[in-house]
Design a protein around this motif. Sequence first.
Motif, PDB file in Angstrom:
ATOM      1  N   ALA A 261       0.828  -1.209   0.000  1.00 10.76           N
ATOM      2  CA  ALA A 261       0.000   0.000   0.000  1.00 10.76           C
ATOM      3  C   ALA A 261       0.862   1.259   0.000  1.00 10.76           C
ATOM      4  O   ALA A 261       0.514   2.258  -0.638  1.00 10.76           O
ATOM      5  CB  ALA A 261      -0.931  -0.002   1.211  1.00 10.76           C
ATOM      6  N   ALA A 262       2.001   1.221   0.715  1.00 10.36           N
ATOM      7  CA  ALA A 262       2.894   2.387   0.764  1.00 10.36           C
ATOM      8  C   ALA A 262       3.482   2.684  -0.611  1.00 10.36           C
ATOM      9  O   ALA A 262       3.511   3.850  -1.044  1.00 10.36           O
ATOM     10  CB  ALA A 262       4.014   2.139   1.777  1.00 10.36           C
ATOM     11  N   VAL A 263       3.936   1.650  -1.315  1.00 12.13           N
ATOM     12  CA  VAL A 263       4.497   1.845  -2.666  1.00 12.13           C
ATOM     13  C   VAL A 263       3.408   2.276  -3.635  1.00 12.13           C
ATOM     14  O   VAL A 263       3.581   3.210  -4.421  1.00 12.13           O
ATOM     15  CB  VAL A 263       5.180   0.544  -3.149  1.00 12.13           C
ATOM     16  N   TYR A 264       2.257   1.606  -3.565  1.00  8.10           N
ATOM     17  CA  TYR A 264       1.118   1.954  -4.423  1.00  8.10           C
ATOM     18  C   TYR A 264       0.675   3.399  -4.180  1.00  8.10           C
ATOM     19  O   TYR A 264       0.371   4.131  -5.127  1.00  8.10           O
ATOM     20  CB  TYR A 264      -0.030   0.992  -4.127  1.00  8.10           C
ATOM     21  N   GLY A 265       0.643   3.800  -2.898  1.00  4.64           N
ATOM     22  CA  GLY A 265       0.176   5.140  -2.549  1.00  4.64           C
ATOM     23  C   GLY A 265       1.000   6.243  -3.173  1.00  4.64           C
ATOM     24  O   GLY A 265       0.485   7.344  -3.435  1.00  4.64           O
ATOM     25  N   VAL A 266       2.273   5.973  -3.454  1.00  8.38           N
ATOM     26  CA  VAL A 266       3.133   6.964  -4.118  1.00  8.38           C
ATOM     27  C   VAL A 266       2.954   6.916  -5.634  1.00  8.38           C
ATOM     28  O   VAL A 266       2.781   7.945  -6.290  1.00  8.38           O
ATOM     29  CB  VAL A 266       4.614   6.714  -3.759  1.00  8.38           C
ATOM     30  N   LEU A 267       2.949   5.721  -6.198  1.00  6.24           N
ATOM     31  CA  LEU A 267       2.971   5.563  -7.652  1.00  6.24           C
ATOM     32  C   LEU A 267       1.612   5.789  -8.313  1.00  6.24           C
ATOM     33  O   LEU A 267       1.537   6.170  -9.479  1.00  6.24           O
ATOM     34  CB  LEU A 267       3.481   4.158  -8.008  1.00  6.24           C
ATOM     35  N   MET A 268       0.518   5.566  -7.570  1.00  2.31           N
ATOM     36  CA  MET A 268      -0.802   5.622  -8.192  1.00  2.31           C
ATOM     37  C   MET A 268      -1.142   7.012  -8.722  1.00  2.31           C
ATOM     38  O   MET A 268      -1.872   7.140  -9.706  1.00  2.31           O
ATOM     39  CB  MET A 268      -1.878   5.186  -7.201  1.00  2.31           C
ATOM     40  N   PHE A 269      -0.613   8.067  -8.079  1.00  9.17           N
ATOM     41  CA  PHE A 269      -0.923   9.427  -8.522  1.00  9.17           C
ATOM     42  C   PHE A 269      -0.453   9.657  -9.960  1.00  9.17           C
ATOM     43  O   PHE A 269      -1.176  10.238 -10.770  1.00  9.17           O
ATOM     44  CB  PHE A 269      -0.276  10.448  -7.580  1.00  9.17           C
ATOM     45  N   PHE A 270       0.738   9.178 -10.273  1.00  7.82           N
ATOM     46  CA  PHE A 270       1.297   9.365 -11.613  1.00  7.82           C
ATOM     47  C   PHE A 270       0.588   8.475 -12.637  1.00  7.82           C
ATOM     48  O   PHE A 270       0.291   8.911 -13.751  1.00  7.82           O
ATOM     49  CB  PHE A 270       2.799   9.060 -11.592  1.00  7.82           C
ATOM     50  N   VAL A 271       0.304   7.240 -12.239  1.00  2.96           N
ATOM     51  CA  VAL A 271      -0.377   6.300 -13.142  1.00  2.96           C
ATOM     52  C   VAL A 271      -1.784   6.805 -13.465  1.00  2.96           C
ATOM     53  O   VAL A 271      -2.205   6.816 -14.623  1.00  2.96           O
ATOM     54  CB  VAL A 271      -0.442   4.890 -12.512  1.00  2.96           C
ATOM     55  N   ALA A 272      -2.525   7.229 -12.431  1.00  2.50           N
ATOM     56  CA  ALA A 272      -3.897   7.710 -12.631  1.00  2.50           C
ATOM     57  C   ALA A 272      -3.923   8.981 -13.478  1.00  2.50           C
ATOM     58  O   ALA A 272      -4.815   9.162 -14.317  1.00  2.50           O
ATOM     59  CB  ALA A 272      -4.561   7.968 -11.274  1.00  2.50           C
ATOM     60  N   PHE A 273      -2.949   9.859 -13.272  1.00  2.00           N
ATOM     61  CA  PHE A 273      -2.880  11.094 -14.056  1.00  2.00           C
ATOM     62  C   PHE A 273      -2.650  10.790 -15.538  1.00  2.00           C
ATOM     63  O   PHE A 273      -3.329  11.337 -16.407  1.00  2.00           O
ATOM     64  CB  PHE A 273      -1.753  11.979 -13.517  1.00  2.00           C
ATOM     65  N   ALA A 274      -1.721   9.872 -15.823  1.00  4.95           N
ATOM     66  CA  ALA A 274      -1.454   9.488 -17.208  1.00  4.95           C
ATOM     67  C   ALA A 274      -2.674   8.818 -17.823  1.00  4.95           C
ATOM     68  O   ALA A 274      -3.036   9.089 -18.981  1.00  4.95           O
ATOM     69  CB  ALA A 274      -0.245   8.549 -17.265  1.00  4.95           C
ATOM     70  N   PHE A 275      -3.341   7.955 -17.061  1.00  4.66           N
ATOM     71  CA  PHE A 275      -4.526   7.258 -17.569  1.00  4.66           C
ATOM     72  C   PHE A 275      -5.645   8.252 -17.868  1.00  4.66           C
ATOM     73  O   PHE A 275      -6.400   8.078 -18.835  1.00  4.66           O
ATOM     74  CB  PHE A 275      -5.002   6.221 -16.550  1.00  4.66           C
ATOM     75  N   GLY A 276      -5.751   9.290 -17.043  1.00  6.41           N
ATOM     76  CA  GLY A 276      -6.769  10.311 -17.273  1.00  6.41           C
ATOM     77  C   GLY A 276      -6.616  10.972 -18.636  1.00  6.41           C
ATOM     78  O   GLY A 276      -7.603  11.202 -19.339  1.00  6.41           O
ATOM     79  N   PHE A 277      -5.375  11.261 -19.027  1.00  7.77           N
ATOM     80  CA  PHE A 277      -5.133  11.853 -20.348  1.00  7.77           C
ATOM     81  C   PHE A 277      -5.451  10.864 -21.468  1.00  7.77           C
ATOM     82  O   PHE A 277      -5.917  11.259 -22.543  1.00  7.77           O
ATOM     83  CB  PHE A 277      -3.689  12.344 -20.463  1.00  7.77           C
ATOM     84  N   VAL A 278      -5.223   9.581 -21.222  1.00  6.70           N
ATOM     85  CA  VAL A 278      -5.535   8.553 -22.234  1.00  6.70           C
ATOM     86  C   VAL A 278      -7.036   8.508 -22.497  1.00  6.70           C
ATOM     87  O   VAL A 278      -7.477   8.528 -23.652  1.00  6.70           O
ATOM     88  CB  VAL A 278      -5.027   7.161 -21.787  1.00  6.70           C
ATOM     89  N   ILE A 279      -7.840   8.453 -21.443  1.00  2.00           N
ATOM     90  CA  ILE A 279      -9.282   8.358 -21.657  1.00  2.00           C
ATOM     91  C   ILE A 279      -9.862   9.686 -22.130  1.00  2.00           C
ATOM     92  O   ILE A 279     -10.878   9.709 -22.822  1.00  2.00           O
ATOM     93  CB  ILE A 279     -10.021   7.860 -20.396  1.00  2.00           C
TER      94      ILE A 279
END
Length: 307
Positions: A261-279
């Motif tokens: 959860a600690a690693v995910y909590g840092v990385l998810m912000f960047f992944v979700a932001f990139a995915f937002g631009f894709v959709i």
Amino acid sequence: MGSALTTIGLPVALGIIMFGLGLSLTLRDFARVAKQPKAVVIALACQLIVLPVICFGLVVLFRLPPILAVGMMMLAASPGGTTANLYSHLFRGDIALNISLTAVNSVIAVFTLPLITNLAIAYFDPFDGALGMQWAKTLEVFAIVLLPVALGMLVRHFWPGFAKRMDKPVRIVSVIVLVVVIGGAVASNWQLLIDNFGRLAAITILFCLISLAVGYWVPRLFRVGRRQAVASSFEIGIHNATLAIVIAQTVMGSVELSLPAAVYGVLMFFVAFAFGFVIRGKAGVEEREEDGDAAPDAEPEASASRA
């Protein structure tokens, strides 16, 4: 110092976050579920059934050690985080649906999170035969998740003006407290985190991407509107990592269990932001295709009017 941050600071930070969520909720947010039943049922099915199954497959595929495998399953069972509302707003999702899903999901997670965690503990056996999350610990999850939300909703109901004024300050304070607490917890467990970051980065990024994709394309497959699909995507793809960390460290008493959860909590912000631009790009293509389909129908009408 690190222990105090974990045992006191993390629950306090999560309590402030959940209280802030309660300040933004009313009973109408729960009732609104009946107005969009298809979107809600599909999103909840993805969150509660599809994602734990996918996460289990990833954990087996990556051959994670038992303690990290259970940590990943606990993360998968965690409800959507309040950050999902922000991302939904940025990428034009249905924020009202986000709020309703967060409200319903937070209640359901009180039962499903201990259940999935206990199933994972039974299967992976990280504690050498020790029992998993017992009834008393399940009550702790209930207190951690729902009591601050209920308190926030009561404040919103009886003092709506005060709740409106406090909404933004509470959000700011919760972010500041959370950053300080997690920063301290990371510093005190730095070596443990570094030793496991490499093996957890790939699986958490992949899990986040799959969660976002499932949350968007499964509703679209069932002809749910695009704005509702965007809301579903971020609600399902952005898990409440803070909740998973608090349960792992304070309820279960294991720092190692909280690492996914600690690693995910840092990385998810960047992944979700990139995915937002894709959709968002996908939405632009869909709109242009719809305009193109409509164009031939318009020509005969124009010709007829000239005649």
